[in-house]
Design a protein around this motif. Sequence first.
Motif, PDB file in Angstrom:
ATOM      1  N   GLY A 120       0.783  -1.229   0.000  1.00 55.96           N
ATOM      2  CA  GLY A 120       0.000   0.000   0.000  1.00 55.96           C
ATOM      3  C   GLY A 120       0.814   1.278   0.000  1.00 55.96           C
ATOM      4  N   GLN A 121       2.121   1.180  -0.027  1.00 58.57           N
ATOM      5  CA  GLN A 121       2.952   2.380   0.018  1.00 58.57           C
ATOM      6  C   GLN A 121       3.618   2.635  -1.322  1.00 58.57           C
ATOM      7  N   GLY A 122       4.105   3.871  -1.488  1.00 57.32           N
ATOM      8  CA  GLY A 122       4.788   4.243  -2.707  1.00 57.32           C
ATOM      9  C   GLY A 122       5.521   5.547  -2.535  1.00 57.32           C
ATOM     10  N   HIS A 123       6.148   5.976  -3.596  1.00 58.12           N
ATOM     11  CA  HIS A 123       6.893   7.234  -3.590  1.00 58.12           C
ATOM     12  C   HIS A 123       6.804   7.837  -4.981  1.00 58.12           C
ATOM     13  N   ASP A 124       6.443   9.111  -5.040  1.00 55.26           N
ATOM     14  CA  ASP A 124       6.382   9.825  -6.313  1.00 55.26           C
ATOM     15  C   ASP A 124       7.594  10.730  -6.427  1.00 55.26           C
ATOM     16  N   SER A 125       8.126  10.855  -7.634  1.00 54.34           N
ATOM     17  CA  SER A 125       9.330  11.630  -7.882  1.00 54.34           C
ATOM     18  C   SER A 125       9.064  12.701  -8.921  1.00 54.34           C
ATOM     19  N   ASP A 126       9.649  13.861  -8.695  1.00 53.91           N
ATOM     20  CA  ASP A 126       9.624  14.904  -9.714  1.00 53.91           C
ATOM     21  C   ASP A 126      10.470  14.437 -10.891  1.00 53.91           C
ATOM     22  N   LEU A 165       6.245  -4.488  -8.312  1.00 49.67           N
ATOM     23  CA  LEU A 165       6.335  -3.028  -8.293  1.00 49.67           C
ATOM     24  C   LEU A 165       5.461  -2.476  -9.408  1.00 49.67           C
ATOM     25  N   VAL A 166       4.829  -1.333  -9.155  1.00 49.75           N
ATOM     26  CA  VAL A 166       4.125  -0.621 -10.214  1.00 49.75           C
ATOM     27  C   VAL A 166       4.854   0.701 -10.438  1.00 49.75           C
ATOM     28  N   VAL A 167       5.447   0.842 -11.627  1.00 43.72           N
ATOM     29  CA  VAL A 167       6.098   2.095 -12.017  1.00 43.72           C
ATOM     30  C   VAL A 167       5.048   2.912 -12.766  1.00 43.72           C
ATOM     31  N   THR A 168       4.847   4.159 -12.329  1.00 44.26           N
ATOM     32  CA  THR A 168       3.915   5.048 -13.015  1.00 44.26           C
ATOM     33  C   THR A 168       4.720   6.078 -13.791  1.00 44.26           C
ATOM     34  N   PRO A 191       3.183  -2.588 -14.350  1.00 39.59           N
ATOM     35  CA  PRO A 191       3.554  -3.598 -13.350  1.00 39.59           C
ATOM     36  C   PRO A 191       4.889  -4.249 -13.705  1.00 39.59           C
ATOM     37  N   VAL A 192       5.746  -4.383 -12.696  1.00 35.32           N
ATOM     38  CA  VAL A 192       7.050  -5.012 -12.874  1.00 35.32           C
ATOM     39  C   VAL A 192       7.127  -6.145 -11.847  1.00 35.32           C
ATOM     40  N   PRO A 212       7.801  13.405 -14.427  1.00 38.29           N
ATOM     41  CA  PRO A 212       7.320  12.884 -13.136  1.00 38.29           C
ATOM     42  C   PRO A 212       7.016  11.385 -13.240  1.00 38.29           C
ATOM     43  N   HIS A 213       7.363  10.673 -12.184  1.00 37.23           N
ATOM     44  CA  HIS A 213       7.166   9.230 -12.169  1.00 37.23           C
ATOM     45  C   HIS A 213       6.989   8.772 -10.730  1.00 37.23           C
ATOM     46  N   GLY A 214       6.595   7.521 -10.568  1.00 40.32           N
ATOM     47  CA  GLY A 214       6.379   7.017  -9.221  1.00 40.32           C
ATOM     48  C   GLY A 214       6.616   5.525  -9.136  1.00 40.32           C
ATOM     49  N   TYR A 215       6.766   5.077  -7.901  1.00 42.39           N
ATOM     50  CA  TYR A 215       7.008   3.670  -7.596  1.00 42.39           C
ATOM     51  C   TYR A 215       6.005   3.295  -6.515  1.00 42.39           C
ATOM     52  N   HIS A 216       5.200   2.258  -6.755  1.00 43.81           N
ATOM     53  CA  HIS A 216       4.123   1.933  -5.816  1.00 43.81           C
ATOM     54  C   HIS A 216       4.002   0.427  -5.623  1.00 43.81           C
TER      55      HIS A 216
END
Length: 191
Positions: free
Chosen positions: A120-126, A143-146, A153-154, A167-171
């Motif tokens: 349920g956790q993730g991190h978004d990056s500029d 992992l889900v890379v956005t 999904p990875v 911008p991207h994220g890892y969830h």
Amino acid sequence: MPDLDLVAQALARNVRRFRADRALTLDALAARAGVSRGMLIQIEQARTNPSVGTVVRVADALGVSIARLLDYDEGPAVRLVPQEEAVTLWSTPQGSSAVLLAGVESPGPLEIWDWVLQPGQGHDSDAHPAGTMEIVRVEAGTLVVTLDGVEHPVPQGTTASYEAGRPHGYHNPGAEVVRLTMVVSVPAPVA
């Protein structure tokens, strides 16, 4: 893990040094990094624990890796970084974290990370500078890379690479812990 005061002092010293090496004023670095002049003053005086996003923007603006910016010890030709000296850049009370294992500067910043994402956790990056590439190798979980609002999904045992200049994220939307290794390659700064 190194003492947070030691890391703050290293960050202060290195930002001042790299800014001076590049003949940048506080205002010029603030404009390049997209952070306030006041924040840079606090960083250079080791009076703040800046956010991950701020550290990334300052490192990118200076054209150095996060590892170099947080490096608190100049070492020999072969630098060993024991696990207890790796720098945790962010973590959550639930156990998610991003740990910078090592980094180099040539030809541009290159970093290797150890990440843990709890369910349920993730991190978004500029966005990083244009041309920045990331490679992730998922050791456990999915992992889900956005990227550009699209989820990728990875699964465990899979390696993914992508341009991170947006911008991207890892969830981790799953029920099990995600463990991954990430390599970030930032292009050398243009003079």
